[in-house]
Design a protein around this motif. Structure first.
Motif, PDB file in Angstrom:
ATOM      1  N   MET A   1       0.849  -1.198   0.000  1.00  0.00           N
ATOM      2  CA  MET A   1       0.000   0.000   0.000  1.00  0.00           C
ATOM      3  C   MET A   1       0.879   1.241   0.000  1.00  0.00           C
ATOM      4  SD  MET A   1      -2.913   1.213   2.752  1.00  0.00           S
ATOM      5  CE  MET A   1      -1.730   1.768   3.959  1.00  0.00           C
ATOM      6  N   ARG A   2       0.470   2.230  -0.770  1.00  0.00           N
ATOM      7  CA  ARG A   2       1.185   3.500  -0.843  1.00  0.00           C
ATOM      8  C   ARG A   2       0.268   4.624  -0.381  1.00  0.00           C
ATOM      9  NH1 ARG A   2       5.216   3.958  -5.930  1.00  0.00           N
ATOM     10  NH2 ARG A   2       6.304   1.987  -5.630  1.00  0.00           N
ATOM     11  N   VAL A   3       0.814   5.493   0.464  1.00  0.00           N
ATOM     12  CA  VAL A   3       0.018   6.577   1.038  1.00  0.00           C
ATOM     13  C   VAL A   3       0.781   7.883   0.918  1.00  0.00           C
ATOM     14  CG1 VAL A   3      -1.170   7.442   3.091  1.00  0.00           C
ATOM     15  CG2 VAL A   3      -0.964   4.969   2.724  1.00  0.00           C
ATOM     16  N   VAL A   4       0.099   8.924   0.436  1.00  0.00           N
ATOM     17  CA  VAL A   4       0.629  10.283   0.494  1.00  0.00           C
ATOM     18  C   VAL A   4      -0.033  10.986   1.663  1.00  0.00           C
ATOM     19  CG1 VAL A   4       0.463  12.571  -0.571  1.00  0.00           C
ATOM     20  CG2 VAL A   4       1.342  10.654  -1.891  1.00  0.00           C
ATOM     21  N   ILE A   5       0.776  11.599   2.500  1.00  0.00           N
ATOM     22  CA  ILE A   5       0.263  12.424   3.597  1.00  0.00           C
ATOM     23  C   ILE A   5       0.709  13.857   3.358  1.00  0.00           C
ATOM     24  CG2 ILE A   5       0.356  12.868   6.074  1.00  0.00           C
ATOM     25  CD1 ILE A   5       0.632   9.935   6.554  1.00  0.00           C
ATOM     26  N   THR A   6      -0.210  14.781   3.503  1.00  0.00           N
ATOM     27  CA  THR A   6       0.119  16.181   3.253  1.00  0.00           C
ATOM     28  C   THR A   6      -0.541  17.068   4.295  1.00  0.00           C
ATOM     29  OG1 THR A   6       0.030  17.979   1.622  1.00  0.00           O
ATOM     30  CG2 THR A   6      -1.816  16.433   1.628  1.00  0.00           C
ATOM     31  N   GLY A   7       0.178  18.073   4.726  1.00  0.00           N
ATOM     32  CA  GLY A   7      -0.310  19.014   5.729  1.00  0.00           C
ATOM     33  C   GLY A   7       0.872  19.847   6.163  1.00  0.00           C
ATOM     34  N   GLY A   8       0.700  21.142   6.292  1.00  0.00           N
ATOM     35  CA  GLY A   8       1.886  21.921   6.591  1.00  0.00           C
ATOM     36  C   GLY A   8       1.632  23.298   7.140  1.00  0.00           C
ATOM     37  N   GLY A   9       2.753  23.943   7.429  1.00  0.00           N
ATOM     38  CA  GLY A   9       2.727  25.309   7.922  1.00  0.00           C
ATOM     39  C   GLY A   9       2.961  25.380   9.412  1.00  0.00           C
ATOM     40  N   THR A  10       2.049  24.788  10.195  1.00  0.00           N
ATOM     41  CA  THR A  10       2.122  24.879  11.649  1.00  0.00           C
ATOM     42  C   THR A  10       2.100  23.482  12.270  1.00  0.00           C
ATOM     43  OG1 THR A  10      -0.274  24.952  11.965  1.00  0.00           O
ATOM     44  CG2 THR A  10       0.845  27.048  11.555  1.00  0.00           C
ATOM     45  N   GLY A  11       2.465  23.434  13.555  1.00  0.00           N
ATOM     46  CA  GLY A  11       2.455  22.164  14.264  1.00  0.00           C
ATOM     47  C   GLY A  11       1.073  21.550  14.347  1.00  0.00           C
ATOM     48  N   GLY A  12       0.026  22.399  14.355  1.00  0.00           N
ATOM     49  CA  GLY A  12      -1.334  21.889  14.416  1.00  0.00           C
ATOM     50  C   GLY A  12      -1.698  21.020  13.225  1.00  0.00           C
ATOM     51  N   HIS A  13      -1.037  21.244  12.092  1.00  0.00           N
ATOM     52  CA  HIS A  13      -1.266  20.411  10.912  1.00  0.00           C
ATOM     53  C   HIS A  13      -0.231  19.302  10.795  1.00  0.00           C
ATOM     54  CE1 HIS A  13      -4.252  23.243   9.710  1.00  0.00           C
ATOM     55  NE2 HIS A  13      -3.411  24.204   9.409  1.00  0.00           N
ATOM     56  N   VAL A  14       1.009  19.610  11.151  1.00  0.00           N
ATOM     57  CA  VAL A  14       2.109  18.673  10.897  1.00  0.00           C
ATOM     58  C   VAL A  14       2.130  17.519  11.895  1.00  0.00           C
ATOM     59  CG1 VAL A  14       4.616  18.421  10.742  1.00  0.00           C
ATOM     60  CG2 VAL A  14       3.500  20.459   9.812  1.00  0.00           C
ATOM     61  N   TYR A  15       1.984  17.806  13.191  1.00  0.00           N
ATOM     62  CA  TYR A  15       2.128  16.744  14.184  1.00  0.00           C
ATOM     63  C   TYR A  15       1.011  15.694  14.106  1.00  0.00           C
ATOM     64  CZ  TYR A  15       6.016  19.354  16.104  1.00  0.00           C
ATOM     65  OH  TYR A  15       7.212  19.999  16.246  1.00  0.00           O
ATOM     66  N   PRO A  16      -0.255  16.071  13.884  1.00  0.00           N
ATOM     67  CA  PRO A  16      -1.254  15.024  13.649  1.00  0.00           C
ATOM     68  C   PRO A  16      -0.928  14.184  12.412  1.00  0.00           C
ATOM     69  CG  PRO A  16      -2.332  17.075  14.201  1.00  0.00           C
ATOM     70  CD  PRO A  16      -0.883  17.408  13.997  1.00  0.00           C
ATOM     71  N   ALA A  17      -0.371  14.821  11.381  1.00  0.00           N
ATOM     72  CA  ALA A  17       0.008  14.079  10.182  1.00  0.00           C
ATOM     73  C   ALA A  17       1.095  13.052  10.488  1.00  0.00           C
ATOM     74  CB  ALA A  17       0.486  15.048   9.097  1.00  0.00           C
ATOM     75  N   LEU A  18       2.068  13.438  11.289  1.00  0.00           N
ATOM     76  CA  LEU A  18       3.128  12.501  11.663  1.00  0.00           C
ATOM     77  C   LEU A  18       2.579  11.359  12.515  1.00  0.00           C
ATOM     78  CD1 LEU A  18       6.098  14.916  12.507  1.00  0.00           C
ATOM     79  CD2 LEU A  18       5.782  13.506  10.461  1.00  0.00           C
ATOM     80  N   ALA A  19       1.645  11.669  13.405  1.00  0.00           N
ATOM     81  CA  ALA A  19       1.035  10.620  14.224  1.00  0.00           C
ATOM     82  C   ALA A  19       0.284   9.626  13.345  1.00  0.00           C
ATOM     83  CB  ALA A  19       0.091  11.240  15.254  1.00  0.00           C
ATOM     84  N   ILE A  20      -0.421  10.137  12.341  1.00  0.00           N
ATOM     85  CA  ILE A  20      -1.148   9.259  11.417  1.00  0.00           C
ATOM     86  C   ILE A  20      -0.168   8.391  10.640  1.00  0.00           C
ATOM     87  CG2 ILE A  20      -2.593   9.240   9.339  1.00  0.00           C
ATOM     88  CD1 ILE A  20      -3.965  11.772  10.510  1.00  0.00           C
ATOM     89  N   ALA A  21       0.941   8.972  10.204  1.00  0.00           N
ATOM     90  CA  ALA A  21       1.950   8.200   9.481  1.00  0.00           C
ATOM     91  C   ALA A  21       2.488   7.067  10.343  1.00  0.00           C
ATOM     92  CB  ALA A  21       3.089   9.117   9.043  1.00  0.00           C
ATOM     93  N   GLN A  22       2.767   7.359  11.606  1.00  0.00           N
ATOM     94  CA  GLN A  22       3.268   6.324  12.510  1.00  0.00           C
ATOM     95  C   GLN A  22       2.225   5.243  12.737  1.00  0.00           C
ATOM     96  OE1 GLN A  22       4.367   8.666  15.909  1.00  0.00           O
ATOM     97  NE2 GLN A  22       6.194   9.510  14.937  1.00  0.00           N
ATOM     98  N   GLY A  23       0.965   5.650  12.870  1.00  0.00           N
ATOM     99  CA  GLY A  23      -0.106   4.679  13.053  1.00  0.00           C
ATOM    100  C   GLY A  23      -0.273   3.769  11.847  1.00  0.00           C
ATOM    101  N   LEU A  24      -0.149   4.330  10.658  1.00  0.00           N
ATOM    102  CA  LEU A  24      -0.249   3.526   9.438  1.00  0.00           C
ATOM    103  C   LEU A  24       0.896   2.512   9.346  1.00  0.00           C
ATOM    104  CD1 LEU A  24      -1.324   6.284   6.884  1.00  0.00           C
ATOM    105  CD2 LEU A  24      -2.659   4.262   7.522  1.00  0.00           C
ATOM    106  N   LYS A  25       2.106   2.937   9.721  1.00  0.00           N
ATOM    107  CA  LYS A  25       3.257   2.029   9.675  1.00  0.00           C
ATOM    108  C   LYS A  25       3.106   0.897  10.693  1.00  0.00           C
ATOM    109  CE  LYS A  25       6.673   2.302   7.593  1.00  0.00           C
ATOM    110  NZ  LYS A  25       7.051   1.668   6.299  1.00  0.00           N
ATOM    111  N   GLN A  26       2.491   1.190  11.825  1.00  0.00           N
ATOM    112  CA  GLN A  26       2.259   0.136  12.813  1.00  0.00           C
ATOM    113  C   GLN A  26       1.214  -0.850  12.312  1.00  0.00           C
ATOM    114  OE1 GLN A  26       1.225   2.205  16.401  1.00  0.00           O
ATOM    115  NE2 GLN A  26       3.332   2.801  16.862  1.00  0.00           N
ATOM    116  N   ALA A  27       0.180  -0.318  11.644  1.00  0.00           N
ATOM    117  CA  ALA A  27      -0.880  -1.192  11.145  1.00  0.00           C
ATOM    118  C   ALA A  27      -0.428  -1.999   9.935  1.00  0.00           C
ATOM    119  CB  ALA A  27      -2.111  -0.350  10.785  1.00  0.00           C
ATOM    120  N   GLU A  28       0.350  -1.374   9.060  1.00  0.00           N
ATOM    121  CA  GLU A  28       0.851  -2.036   7.854  1.00  0.00           C
ATOM    122  C   GLU A  28       2.331  -1.695   7.685  1.00  0.00           C
ATOM    123  OE1 GLU A  28      -1.203  -2.260   4.276  1.00  0.00           O
ATOM    124  OE2 GLU A  28      -3.180  -2.557   5.180  1.00  0.00           O
TER     125      GLU A  28
END
Length: 371
Positions: A1-28
């Motif tokens: 599976m391939r996933v693009v994650i996008t979100g930027g500018g402030t921590g309010g957008h970036v840190y949830p995106a990183l958490a989602i990326a980590q969650g996806l890697k744990q699941a798959e």
């Protein structure tokens, strides 16, 4: 599976995106994840540090005041769309996940045109302009606050998942945290947070609080002043006779690295109403006094604070009300009513969503694997 994650500018957008990326890697674990951001946003620094590949596009946000600068922004948008098209077409993701910020616009729009499903995550009770617009082409929008639903276009698929919090916030044990901070069993511990950069109005408002409670060992106060405001606040506190060497129940610090420990030990929290901070407060089941930052985009912090207060978990003080000494009177009132604090804590715990990351990842995987 391939996933693009996008979100930027402030921590309010970036840190949830990183958490989602980590969650996806744990699941798959075999999933390939590409983060698309800008060269100027926070993501340019923290995404590579998190070990994720980063691709960048050229784009900037629209300005509400200097309208003439939007012509340049629109020109850059065209370039950003072309760059996003090349990156997405080359990577061929199964799903694109957007967490907000203007970089999401070109990436998610290109994905929709190419027939790639888009999943959005909205952190605030008042959604950002980009996510409101992209909801028209998104497959699903994951919400932190159900109150945000009314701002999205009719027909958008909305699901309330909450906002992912750091694992250490969930793991911290209250008894261990209080012992580590030297807080007695019957003591009341107030955590006051002005933000990593500080909050001048909150720093000024906390002075009468510190002066009133100094020398009262049953009330412990930890105030995070921010690096920019720390020295000024410390001098002002000393001029009022608040000596932290003598008044051991009061601590002022420029930054708090162990927020997990402080939240686990706290009985009451004072702070702004950013979505990430609120998610951590709620998942710990803490009553709060919230002072929304008045200059946040779209006044979204006040929407966040009101959503929490409406359910009985917080008291809201507007920034301009701090000058009247309302912070001290509010704290005095709350500490005099243990039953009210208990009810607020129970309401907070009901609002907390410790399974937010799992629910978001589950929705993303369902969309990605759908025929």
């Amino acid at each position: 599976m391939r996933v693009v994650i996008t979100g930027g500018g402030t921590g309010g957008h970036v840190y949830p995106a990183l958490a989602i990326a980590q969650g996806l890697k744990q699941a798959e674990p075999e999933a390939e994840i590409l983060y698309i951001g800008t060269r100027r946003g926070l993501e340019a620094d923290v995404v590579p540090r998190a070990g994720l590949p980063l691709a960048t596009i050229t784009v900037q946000g629209l300005e509400r005041r200097r309208i003439w600068r939007n012509f340049w922004a629109l020109a850059r948008l065209g370039r950003g769309l072309a760059e996003a098209y090349l990156i997405v077409r080359r990577f061929r993701p199964d799903v694109v996940v957007g967490t907000g910020g203007y970089v999401c616009g070109p990436v998610c729009l290109v994905a929709a045109v190419l027939g790639i499903p888009v999943v959005l995550h909205e952190q605030n009770a008042f959604p950002g302009m980009t996510n409101r617009w992209l909801a028209r082409v998104a497959h699903t929008v994951c919400l932190t606050f159900p109150e945000a639903a009314k701002f999205f276009p009719r027909g958008a698929e909305l699901v309330t998942t909450g906002l992912p919090v750091r694992p250490e916030i969930l793991r911290a044990q209250r008894a261990e945290a209080r012992e580590r901070l030297g807080i007695g069993r019957g003591d009341t511990f107030i955590l006051s947070v002005g933000g990593s950069q500080g909050a001048r109005s909150l720093n000024r408002a906390i002075l009468p609080v510190l002066q009133f409670y100094r020398g009262q060992p049953s009330v412990r106060i930890l105030h995070v002043a921010g690096r920019q405001g720390y020295e000024v606040l410390k001098e002002e506190a000393q001029s009022l006779g608040i000596d932290m060497d003598k008044n051991g129940n009061i601590t002022i610090t420029p930054y708090l690295y162990e927020m997990d420990v402080a939240l686990a030990a706290a009985d009451l929290v004072v702070g702004r109403a950013g979505a990430s901070f609120l998610a951590e407060v709620l998942v710990r089941g803490l009553p709060a006094v919230l002072i929304p930052y008045p200059y946040a985009a779209g006044n979204h912090q006040e929407y966040n604070a009101r959503a929490v207060a409406h359910r009985g978990a917080a008291v809201v003080i507007r920034d301009h009300e701090l000058k009247s000494g309302r912070l001290l009177t509010t704290l005095q009132s709350l500490l005099a009513q243990p039953s009210r604090l208990k009810a607020m804590a129970e309401a907070s715990l009901r609002l907390g969503r410790p399974d937010a990351l799992e629910r978001i990842v589950e929705r993303i995987l369902a969309v990605a694997h759908r025929p």
